[in-house]
Design a protein around this motif. Structure first.
Motif, PDB file in Angstrom:
ATOM      1  N   LEU A 118       0.846  -1.201   0.000  1.00 15.85           N
ATOM      2  CA  LEU A 118       0.000   0.000   0.000  1.00 15.85           C
ATOM      3  C   LEU A 118       0.878   1.248   0.000  1.00 15.85           C
ATOM      4  N   SER A 119       1.476   1.538  -1.122  1.00 11.24           N
ATOM      5  CA  SER A 119       2.327   2.728  -1.240  1.00 11.24           C
ATOM      6  C   SER A 119       1.472   3.983  -1.241  1.00 11.24           C
ATOM      7  N   GLY A 120       1.956   5.010  -0.563  1.00 12.71           N
ATOM      8  CA  GLY A 120       1.209   6.263  -0.456  1.00 12.71           C
ATOM      9  C   GLY A 120       0.289   6.307   0.741  1.00 12.71           C
ATOM     10  N   LEU A 121       0.140   5.206   1.471  1.00 12.55           N
ATOM     11  CA  LEU A 121      -0.696   5.155   2.673  1.00 12.55           C
ATOM     12  C   LEU A 121       0.169   4.777   3.867  1.00 12.55           C
ATOM     13  N   GLN A 170      -3.209   5.367   8.282  1.00 15.62           N
ATOM     14  CA  GLN A 170      -4.399   5.269   7.436  1.00 15.62           C
ATOM     15  C   GLN A 170      -4.916   3.834   7.342  1.00 15.62           C
ATOM     16  N   VAL A 171      -4.094   2.860   7.702  1.00 13.71           N
ATOM     17  CA  VAL A 171      -4.482   1.445   7.791  1.00 13.71           C
ATOM     18  C   VAL A 171      -3.779   0.854   9.002  1.00 13.71           C
ATOM     19  N   LEU A 172      -4.521   0.064   9.792  1.00 17.76           N
ATOM     20  CA  LEU A 172      -3.965  -0.550  10.996  1.00 17.76           C
ATOM     21  C   LEU A 172      -4.109  -2.066  10.887  1.00 17.76           C
ATOM     22  N   VAL A 173      -3.018  -2.785  11.171  1.00 12.44           N
ATOM     23  CA  VAL A 173      -3.001  -4.245  11.170  1.00 12.44           C
ATOM     24  C   VAL A 173      -2.591  -4.725  12.554  1.00 12.44           C
ATOM     25  N   ILE A 174      -3.377  -5.617  13.152  1.00 16.70           N
ATOM     26  CA  ILE A 174      -3.103  -6.171  14.475  1.00 16.70           C
ATOM     27  C   ILE A 174      -2.814  -7.664  14.332  1.00 16.70           C
ATOM     28  N   ASP A 175      -1.632  -8.086  14.767  1.00 15.10           N
ATOM     29  CA  ASP A 175      -1.223  -9.489  14.671  1.00 15.10           C
ATOM     30  C   ASP A 175      -0.726  -9.963  16.044  1.00 15.10           C
ATOM     31  N   SER A 176      -1.583 -10.564  16.839  1.00 15.67           N
ATOM     32  CA  SER A 176      -2.952 -10.944  16.595  1.00 15.67           C
ATOM     33  C   SER A 176      -3.813 -10.415  17.740  1.00 15.67           C
ATOM     34  N   ILE A 177      -5.124 -10.514  17.610  1.00  7.93           N
ATOM     35  CA  ILE A 177      -6.024  -9.969  18.608  1.00  7.93           C
ATOM     36  C   ILE A 177      -5.920 -10.739  19.925  1.00  7.93           C
ATOM     37  N   GLN A 178      -5.532 -12.024  19.883  1.00  8.93           N
ATOM     38  CA  GLN A 178      -5.426 -12.819  21.100  1.00  8.93           C
ATOM     39  C   GLN A 178      -4.213 -12.457  21.946  1.00  8.93           C
ATOM     40  N   THR A 179      -3.267 -11.688  21.389  1.00  8.61           N
ATOM     41  CA  THR A 179      -2.082 -11.303  22.165  1.00  8.61           C
ATOM     42  C   THR A 179      -2.244  -9.955  22.850  1.00  8.61           C
ATOM     43  N   LEU A 180      -3.285  -9.196  22.500  1.00  8.95           N
ATOM     44  CA  LEU A 180      -3.481  -7.879  23.102  1.00  8.95           C
ATOM     45  C   LEU A 180      -4.104  -7.992  24.491  1.00  8.95           C
ATOM     46  N   HIS A 181      -3.829  -6.995  25.302  1.00  9.12           N
ATOM     47  CA  HIS A 181      -4.473  -6.930  26.620  1.00  9.12           C
ATOM     48  C   HIS A 181      -4.717  -5.474  26.974  1.00  9.12           C
ATOM     49  N   SER A 182      -5.812  -5.249  27.676  1.00  3.87           N
ATOM     50  CA  SER A 182      -6.186  -3.920  28.144  1.00  3.87           C
ATOM     51  C   SER A 182      -5.995  -3.852  29.647  1.00  3.87           C
ATOM     52  N   SER A 183      -5.480  -2.743  30.133  1.00  5.30           N
ATOM     53  CA  SER A 183      -5.250  -2.598  31.571  1.00  5.30           C
ATOM     54  C   SER A 183      -6.552  -2.451  32.343  1.00  5.30           C
TER      55      SER A 183
END
Length: 459
Positions: A118-121, A170-183
């Motif tokens: 995605l060039s330009g983004l 302008q674009v967000l990629v999360i790898d992966s959702i199972q590794t995230l945590h919220s305080s």
């Protein structure tokens, strides 16, 4: 000090209970309930994405549907035409896309390849599973390269949102959702509460900022997406990346899409330099043979809205042991047994003492009933040891009475066969009604009974 509030959640389906129970009443699994803290900490305006801001405090009011103005959103067209097709024409701003698949199937490779193309983004690739050096090593193998892709190795959502506010991707990629945590949730990463909370925060960010978000998700041993079922309900699009790891082809399917059709699919070939788009899969799925072999037929099937011509291979031989073997790869084994019973009962072919092996070439798994006639022709070709002409294909369903049943979108199947140079195609006579045969140069043979087809083929 506020009292800590806890609850019990099923780690398989996400059902909630006030106390621990052995068997989940929702999914029926045993010993899956785990105690998790659900009492949130006190939020501050900077702790999550714009929590407490004036944007979040605006209340909605009911409007007549005629008074609601609608404007077609401009999609982000990626260089990956297969992804554009699956998403319904490109990436919709503010959408949230969840992609799941087996470990090692190529989910991270696909998303990193898209992020680099995605060039330009400005693209922010957040990884909670790999280090920066590992991602750089993978990126060196890929052909697409851009300087607008930023890598962040972080698992805390609050820290991720701080970097988002500075970078404004302008674009967000999360790898992966199972590794995230919220305080705000004291449960461990990957738990039902954490997956639900992190997804909710990312969904709020996507809708308020208009930034498309891609989530990579794990799957369970049963093949379902890990986490609560609400995860699939929250996102806009659910994609599954599937295929045999021992084969080179991968299929990107969509099971949910709020912005397009759920019947589209994309096909890729895994190479050392990344994933290559397969624009015409029929030419790859059909073997290039110089000699004619028995037991091989070509079936015209549909994968989503895309017509494909695939090769069906059969081997029929006398049973060495007392019980004949029935084995199939890429085709439903129960349907194979049904077709064998039809051939024996309606066609008079003695297959009860024969071993029957069936294979769909290319590692594909096909569920289209229009492949029935090709399977029957392939089995009888091997049984009679007579080769079917390589320029002949089939597109019809076989009923229990031995009748040849009509299939949908037969014109697309005929056009695909004609485009690939086939001279003859066998269909049901009930598909002939309303079909304009004058626009096809291919010979269309229509039959109503199974024995008539085999008389035409084998005499």
């Amino acid at each position: 000090m506020a009292k800590i509030k806890t609850s019990y959640f099923c780690q398989n389906c996400g059902a909630q209970s006030a106390k621990w129970i052995g068997k989940c009443p929702a999914c029926g699994e045993w010993n899956t309930y785990v105690e998790e803290v659900v009492q949130r900490e006190e939020l501050t305006p900077t702790s999550a994405w714009k929590v407490g801001s004036s944007t979040a405090q605006v209340s909605s009011k009911p409007k007549p549907i005629a008074a609601i103005s609608y404007q077609e959103q401009q999609r982000i067209i990626t260089p990956d035409q297969e992804l554009n097709r699956v998403l319904g024409g490109g990436i919709v701003p503010g959408s949230m896309v969840l992609i799941g698949g087996e470990p090692g199937i190529g989910k991270s490779t696909l998303m990193l390849q898209i992020a680099l193309s995605l060039s330009g983004l400005r693209v922010l690739y957040v990884s909670g599973e790999e280090s920066e050096q590992q991602i750089k090593m993978r990126a060196e193998r890929l052909i697409a390269q851009t300087s607008d892709c930023f890598i962040l190795t972080e698992t805390g959502t609050q820290n991720i949102f701080k970097q988002i506010e500075q970078l404004r991707p302008q674009v967000l990629v999360i790898d992966s959702i199972q590794t995230l945590h919220s305080s705000f949730i004291e449960a461990g990463a990957g738990s039902v509460s954490q997956v639900r909370e992190c997804t909710a925060e990312l969904l709020k960010f996507a809708k308020e900022s208009g930034t498309p978000v891609f989530l990579i998700g794990h799957i369970t041993k049963e093949g379902n997406l890990a986490g609560p079922k609400i995860l699939e309900h929250m996102v806009d699009t659910v994609l599954t990346f599937e295929g045999d790891r021992h084969m080179t082809y991968r299929i990107l399917r969509t099971t949910k899409n709020r912005f397009g059709s759920t019947s589209e699919l994309g096909i890729y070939e895994m190479l050392g330099s990344g994933l290559r788009e397969v624009s015409n899969p029929s030419e790859i799925l059909i073997s290039q043979r110089e000699d004619a072999f028995s037991g091989i037929s070509i079936g015209a099937t549909l994968e989503g809205n895309r017509p494909l011509l695939i090769e069906v291979q059969s081997l029929v031989s006398p049973a060495t042991y007392g019980t004949p073997q029935r084995a199939s790869t890429g085709f439903d084994a129960k349907r194979l047994n049904m077709l064998l019973a039809v051939l024996e009962k309606r066609g008079g072919y003695r297959l009860g003492a024969q071993d029957v092996f069936l294979n769909i070439a290319g590692g594909l798994k096909v569920e289209d009933p229009a492949l029935d006639l090709a399977v029957c022709a392939s089995i009888l070709s091997s049984f009679e040891d007579m080769a079917i002409p390589s320029t002949t294909c089939f597109a019809a369903e076989v009923g229990l009475g031995g009748e040849i049943r009509a299939v949908n979108r037969v014109e697309n199947r005929i056009s695909e066969a004609e485009k690939l140079g086939f001279r003859d195609i066998y269909i049901s006579k009930y598909n002939k009604k309303g079909l304009d045969l004058g626009k096809f140069s291919i010979n269309v043979h229509s039959f109503g009974r199974l024995e008539d087809v085999f008389s035409s083929l084998f005499g």
